[in-house]
Design a protein around this motif. Structure first.
Motif, PDB file in Angstrom:
ATOM      1  N   LEU A 217       0.824  -1.202   0.000  1.00 41.04           N
ATOM      2  CA  LEU A 217       0.000   0.000   0.000  1.00 41.04           C
ATOM      3  C   LEU A 217       0.862   1.257   0.000  1.00 41.04           C
ATOM      4  CD1 LEU A 217      -2.900   1.373   0.652  1.00 41.04           C
ATOM      5  CD2 LEU A 217      -2.055   1.389   3.012  1.00 41.04           C
ATOM      6  N   LEU A 218       0.435   2.243  -0.772  1.00 44.22           N
ATOM      7  CA  LEU A 218       1.029   3.576  -0.718  1.00 44.22           C
ATOM      8  C   LEU A 218      -0.009   4.511  -0.118  1.00 44.22           C
ATOM      9  CD1 LEU A 218       3.064   5.839  -1.423  1.00 44.22           C
ATOM     10  CD2 LEU A 218       2.034   5.916  -3.713  1.00 44.22           C
ATOM     11  N   ALA A 219       0.303   5.099   1.032  1.00 43.86           N
ATOM     12  CA  ALA A 219      -0.587   6.053   1.679  1.00 43.86           C
ATOM     13  C   ALA A 219      -0.013   7.452   1.525  1.00 43.86           C
ATOM     14  CB  ALA A 219      -0.760   5.713   3.159  1.00 43.86           C
TER      15      ALA A 219
ATOM     16  N   ILE B 256       3.584  17.118   2.490  1.00 46.10           N
ATOM     17  CA  ILE B 256       3.044  15.925   1.846  1.00 46.10           C
ATOM     18  C   ILE B 256       3.815  14.726   2.385  1.00 46.10           C
ATOM     19  CG2 ILE B 256       2.819  14.656  -0.321  1.00 46.10           C
ATOM     20  CD1 ILE B 256       2.331  17.351  -1.688  1.00 46.10           C
ATOM     21  N   THR B 257       3.085  13.776   2.948  1.00 44.99           N
ATOM     22  CA  THR B 257       3.700  12.593   3.553  1.00 44.99           C
ATOM     23  C   THR B 257       3.304  11.360   2.754  1.00 44.99           C
ATOM     24  OG1 THR B 257       3.449  13.636   5.725  1.00 44.99           O
ATOM     25  CG2 THR B 257       3.994  11.297   5.687  1.00 44.99           C
ATOM     26  N   ALA B 258       4.299  10.571   2.350  1.00 43.32           N
ATOM     27  CA  ALA B 258       4.053   9.321   1.631  1.00 43.32           C
ATOM     28  C   ALA B 258       4.648   8.170   2.434  1.00 43.32           C
ATOM     29  CB  ALA B 258       4.673   9.375   0.233  1.00 43.32           C
ATOM     30  N   VAL B 259       3.873   7.115   2.603  1.00 37.06           N
ATOM     31  CA  VAL B 259       4.337   5.940   3.342  1.00 37.06           C
ATOM     32  C   VAL B 259       3.970   4.686   2.553  1.00 37.06           C
ATOM     33  CG1 VAL B 259       4.106   4.578   5.453  1.00 37.06           C
ATOM     34  CG2 VAL B 259       4.114   7.062   5.591  1.00 37.06           C
ATOM     35  N   ILE B 260       4.947   3.799   2.381  1.00 34.73           N
ATOM     36  CA  ILE B 260       4.711   2.502   1.744  1.00 34.73           C
ATOM     37  C   ILE B 260       4.682   1.453   2.849  1.00 34.73           C
ATOM     38  CG2 ILE B 260       5.575   0.811   0.083  1.00 34.73           C
ATOM     39  CD1 ILE B 260       7.016   3.140  -1.329  1.00 34.73           C
ATOM     40  N   ALA B 261       3.646   0.625   2.855  1.00 41.60           N
ATOM     41  CA  ALA B 261       3.495  -0.347   3.939  1.00 41.60           C
ATOM     42  C   ALA B 261       2.747  -1.586   3.446  1.00 41.60           C
ATOM     43  CB  ALA B 261       2.755   0.284   5.112  1.00 41.60           C
TER      44      ALA B 261
ATOM     45  N   ILE C  15      11.116   9.433  -2.499  1.00 41.10           N
ATOM     46  CA  ILE C  15      11.897   9.297  -1.267  1.00 41.10           C
ATOM     47  C   ILE C  15      11.476   8.028  -0.526  1.00 41.10           C
ATOM     48  CG2 ILE C  15      12.363  10.318   1.000  1.00 41.10           C
ATOM     49  CD1 ILE C  15      11.974  13.085  -0.324  1.00 41.10           C
ATOM     50  N   ALA C  16      10.168   7.767  -0.494  1.00 39.40           N
ATOM     51  CA  ALA C  16       9.657   6.569   0.185  1.00 39.40           C
ATOM     52  C   ALA C  16      10.104   5.293  -0.528  1.00 39.40           C
ATOM     53  CB  ALA C  16       8.139   6.627   0.272  1.00 39.40           C
ATOM     54  N   LYS C  17      10.237   5.361  -1.860  1.00 37.14           N
ATOM     55  CA  LYS C  17      10.606   4.177  -2.642  1.00 37.14           C
ATOM     56  C   LYS C  17      12.080   3.792  -2.526  1.00 37.14           C
ATOM     57  CE  LYS C  17       7.159   4.219  -6.375  1.00 37.14           C
ATOM     58  NZ  LYS C  17       6.982   4.432  -7.839  1.00 37.14           N
ATOM     59  N   ARG C  18      12.885   4.711  -2.009  1.00 34.73           N
ATOM     60  CA  ARG C  18      14.322   4.442  -1.948  1.00 34.73           C
ATOM     61  C   ARG C  18      14.671   3.223  -1.108  1.00 34.73           C
ATOM     62  NH1 ARG C  18      16.494  10.613  -0.821  1.00 34.73           N
ATOM     63  NH2 ARG C  18      15.967  11.491  -2.884  1.00 34.73           N
ATOM     64  N   SER C  19      13.848   2.936  -0.122  1.00 34.26           N
ATOM     65  CA  SER C  19      14.188   1.863   0.816  1.00 34.26           C
ATOM     66  C   SER C  19      13.416   0.570   0.568  1.00 34.26           C
ATOM     67  CB  SER C  19      13.923   2.332   2.252  1.00 34.26           C
ATOM     68  OG  SER C  19      12.599   2.805   2.380  1.00 34.26           O
ATOM     69  N   THR C  20      12.712   0.468  -0.558  1.00 34.61           N
ATOM     70  CA  THR C  20      11.980  -0.769  -0.853  1.00 34.61           C
ATOM     71  C   THR C  20      11.914  -1.024  -2.349  1.00 34.61           C
ATOM     72  OG1 THR C  20       9.863  -1.929  -0.583  1.00 34.61           O
ATOM     73  CG2 THR C  20       9.760   0.450  -0.874  1.00 34.61           C
ATOM     74  N   THR C  21      11.847  -2.288  -2.705  1.00 34.20           N
ATOM     75  CA  THR C  21      11.708  -2.681  -4.114  1.00 34.20           C
ATOM     76  C   THR C  21      10.318  -3.268  -4.372  1.00 34.20           C
ATOM     77  OG1 THR C  21      12.671  -4.856  -3.605  1.00 34.20           O
ATOM     78  CG2 THR C  21      14.178  -3.137  -4.384  1.00 34.20           C
ATOM     79  N   GLU C  22       9.468  -3.238  -3.371  1.00 40.21           N
ATOM     80  CA  GLU C  22       8.117  -3.776  -3.517  1.00 40.21           C
ATOM     81  C   GLU C  22       7.323  -2.988  -4.564  1.00 40.21           C
ATOM     82  OE1 GLU C  22       6.449  -6.240  -2.019  1.00 40.21           O
ATOM     83  OE2 GLU C  22       7.850  -6.899  -0.464  1.00 40.21           O
ATOM     84  N   VAL C  23       6.502  -3.707  -5.324  1.00 38.26           N
ATOM     85  CA  VAL C  23       5.647  -3.069  -6.314  1.00 38.26           C
ATOM     86  C   VAL C  23       4.369  -2.580  -5.628  1.00 38.26           C
ATOM     87  CG1 VAL C  23       4.327  -3.389  -8.442  1.00 38.26           C
ATOM     88  CG2 VAL C  23       6.541  -4.532  -8.149  1.00 38.26           C
ATOM     89  N   ILE C  24       4.070  -1.306  -5.768  1.00 33.73           N
ATOM     90  CA  ILE C  24       2.877  -0.727  -5.133  1.00 33.73           C
ATOM     91  C   ILE C  24       1.633  -1.210  -5.871  1.00 33.73           C
ATOM     92  CG2 ILE C  24       1.648   1.411  -4.655  1.00 33.73           C
ATOM     93  CD1 ILE C  24       4.441   2.743  -4.416  1.00 33.73           C
ATOM     94  N   GLU C  25       0.696  -1.800  -5.123  1.00 31.03           N
ATOM     95  CA  GLU C  25      -0.495  -2.384  -5.726  1.00 31.03           C
ATOM     96  C   GLU C  25      -1.753  -1.546  -5.532  1.00 31.03           C
ATOM     97  OE1 GLU C  25      -0.631  -6.806  -5.209  1.00 31.03           O
ATOM     98  OE2 GLU C  25       1.068  -6.380  -3.905  1.00 31.03           O
TER      99      GLU C  25
ATOM    100  N   GLY D   6       2.658   8.965 -11.425  1.00 25.84           N
ATOM    101  CA  GLY D   6       2.750   7.533 -11.703  1.00 25.84           C
ATOM    102  C   GLY D   6       1.829   6.676 -10.850  1.00 25.84           C
ATOM    103  N   VAL D   7       0.815   7.270 -10.224  1.00 26.41           N
ATOM    104  CA  VAL D   7      -0.108   6.531  -9.357  1.00 26.41           C
ATOM    105  C   VAL D   7      -1.488   6.517 -10.008  1.00 26.41           C
ATOM    106  CG1 VAL D   7      -1.193   6.402  -7.093  1.00 26.41           C
ATOM    107  CG2 VAL D   7       1.173   7.183  -7.291  1.00 26.41           C
ATOM    108  N   ASP D   8      -2.049   5.313 -10.219  1.00 27.31           N
ATOM    109  CA  ASP D   8      -3.341   5.194 -10.887  1.00 27.31           C
ATOM    110  C   ASP D   8      -4.446   4.674  -9.968  1.00 27.31           C
ATOM    111  OD1 ASP D   8      -2.630   6.148 -13.419  1.00 27.31           O
ATOM    112  OD2 ASP D   8      -1.727   4.236 -13.948  1.00 27.31           O
ATOM    113  N   ILE D   9      -4.159   3.613  -9.206  1.00 26.90           N
ATOM    114  CA  ILE D   9      -5.179   2.969  -8.383  1.00 26.90           C
ATOM    115  C   ILE D   9      -5.308   3.722  -7.069  1.00 26.90           C
ATOM    116  CG2 ILE D   9      -5.909   0.779  -7.370  1.00 26.90           C
ATOM    117  CD1 ILE D   9      -3.852  -0.564  -9.267  1.00 26.90           C
ATOM    118  N   THR D  10      -6.476   4.323  -6.834  1.00 26.01           N
ATOM    119  CA  THR D  10      -6.599   5.222  -5.685  1.00 26.01           C
ATOM    120  C   THR D  10      -7.912   5.040  -4.944  1.00 26.01           C
ATOM    121  OG1 THR D  10      -5.317   6.874  -6.895  1.00 26.01           O
ATOM    122  CG2 THR D  10      -6.495   7.625  -4.959  1.00 26.01           C
ATOM    123  N   ARG D  11      -7.817   5.062  -3.610  1.00 20.40           N
ATOM    124  CA  ARG D  11      -8.994   5.201  -2.752  1.00 20.40           C
ATOM    125  C   ARG D  11      -8.840   6.509  -1.995  1.00 20.40           C
ATOM    126  NH1 ARG D  11      -9.275  -0.381   0.613  1.00 20.40           N
ATOM    127  NH2 ARG D  11      -8.886  -1.816  -1.114  1.00 20.40           N
TER     128      ARG D  11
END
Length: 461
Positions: free
Chosen positions: A5-7, A15-20, A62-72, A175-180
């Motif tokens: 998840l990208l929040a 602007i705060t972005a968190v990948i979890a 910046i959030a993506k720098r520490s992970t290689t996970e694909v955001i779903e 680059g973000v398409d799927i959104t809630r």
């Protein structure tokens, strides 16, 4: 449960972005975080898509720098400044006598269908206030109950379509398409309130940089939300105008000397009565300003914010239903003495200052009032023990228990080997299958063999 998840919290100052994602025990696992100064945003509304999209993209990178996970999937906060809320109700028959998630989905959709939605607005949340099975008392969760009729009363939050479209456009450039979408104040309440506060009723006031949002909870449901276009930046502006000092100097004064309770009169214990500040247009010239005068300016603005909130709550009738009190959060909640002032304004109502539930991670501390919204977005999407709700895509979000989440996680892991060769042409369909928190529509199997033959015969006769 293993969706990454990208929040994104689109605030007026940051602007705060968190990948979890979930870990193996269904705890929220932070994979990366990014903070960026907010540009192109004013009072929660995007006013410059190019600047806003660049700031959002920088925070995500910046959030993506520490992970290689694909955001779903992605969840984004929206301001209450362009929302309208209404109540509605719906009812359906239960054909088999046993209530399943299909009936719960149907009755929620029926309540939405019965609502009068302003044409220029889109649905963001459909939250059940209570369910009823036949003529029973209010029910929190009717799943697996027996009955012939299911009713629901819901609270619907809608947002202006143009504002949501601008956010989507800014995210698409990033680059973000799927959104809630999730209401800012709703997210804050999720991160702040505990079960007891929700049960007896509570109101959360989030004082941000340029807006103040507040929501009221009762039971497991959102029952009211409001918005005031005033925040901590207005204190900075007041100081700048009234003291004839540059905004940067005014912000520093607010941060270093802002207090509603300190004694700055003559003979005070602090020994400080005045402060030197630069003048607008001639920053090399300094003038001395009494700290008690600065305190008066700050006090007047905070008092105005709290009184405006109180009047709106009183007008809506909510003020009499805050059994467990009012909780203040957001950056301005750190101002010394704000609780004392709130106690006087909301006479007789318990007041608390709260930070969000901290999520342990190695990137940043979430134990900060400024993080209330971003933590709420994570708990909303990945948290457990939530109630049913139709999200901004009008799909039913299901409650998730911790034990259930662990079982689903293991099931997904065991089946991952067999799904590698699957077709990926329909990405949206795969996202729904992989997300057990969304109720997917049932599909009818195609008729084959003998069934086709008898169907043809029946058509002839």
């Amino acid at each position: 449960m293993n969706n990454t998840l990208l929040a994104i919290d689109i605030g007026s100052s940051t602007i705060t972005a968190v990948i979890a994602k979930h870990d193996l025990e269904s705890n929220i696992n932070i994979l990366g975080t990014g903070l960026q100064k907010s540009e192109g945003v004013n009072k929660g509304i995007i006013i410059n898509i190019e600047e806003a999209s660049k700031a959002i993209k920088d925070a995500i990178n910046i959030a993506k720098r520490s992970t290689t996970e694909v955001i779903e999937t992605c969840v984004v906060s929206i301001s209450g400044s362009y929302t309208k809320s209404i109540r509605s109700s719906g009812s359906v028959n239960v054909p088999n006598g046993l209530i399943t998630e299909t009936e719960i989905n149907q009755v929620m959709q029926m309540a939405l269908y019965n609502a009068t939605i302003v044409p220029e607005y889109e649905v963001v949340h459909v939250v059940p206030i209570f369910f009823k099975v036949d003529d029973s008392v209010d029910v929190d969760n009717p799943l697996n109950m027996n009955g012939s009729r299911l009713e629901v009363s819901v609270y619907i939050v809608t947002a202006k379509r143009t504002a949501l479209t601008n956010i989507k456009s800014a995210l698409k450039i990033s680059g973000v398409d799927i959104t809630r979408f999730v209401l800012d104040g709703y997210a804050s309440a999720i991160s702040i309130l505990d079960d007891q506060q929700k049960k007896f009723g509570a109101t959360v006031i989030n004082i941000g940089s340029s807006t103040t949002e507040f929501v009221s909870y009762k039971g497991n449901s959102l029952i009211y939300n409001g918005f005031i276009p005033v925040g901590s930046n207005h204190i900075t502006n007041d100081l700048s105008v009234m003291l004839h000092t540059p905004p940067a100097a005014a912000e520093k004064i607010k941060t270093e000397y802002g207090s509603l309770t300190k004694n700055y009169s003559s003979g005070n214990e602090l020994g400080v009565r005045k402060v030197k500040i630069p003048r607008i247009g001639d920053e090399e010239t300094y003038s001395e300003i009494a700290l008690d005068h600065i305190q008066t300016i700050i006090h007047a603005r905070i008092e105005e914010i709290l009184i405006l909130v109180k009047n709106k709550l009183k007008k809506s009738g909510i003020l009499d239903n805050v059994g467990s009190g009012i909780v203040i959060t957001g950056g301005m909640s750190n101002l010394e003495g704000i609780k004392v002032l709130a106690d006087k304004i909301f006479d007789g109502i318990p007041i608390a200052i709260s930070n969000p539930k901290n999520i342990e991670n190695g990137y940043m501390s979430f134990d900060d009032a400024k993080m209330s919204t971003i933590v709420g977005l994570l708990v909303y999407s990945l948290g457990i023990n939530r109630s049913y709700e139709l999200d901004s895509s009008k799909k039913l979000m299901k409650p998730v228990k911790k034990q259930q989440a662990i079982v689903e996680e293991k099931a997904i892991n065991n089946s991952s080997i067999n799904t590698k060769s699957a077709s990926f042409n329909d990405k949206s369909d795969l996202n729904l299958k992989d997300d057990p928190t969304i109720l997917t529509p049932l599909r009818k199997d195609k008729k084959t063999g003998v069934s086709k033959f008898w169907s043809k015969i029946s058509e002839w006769f």
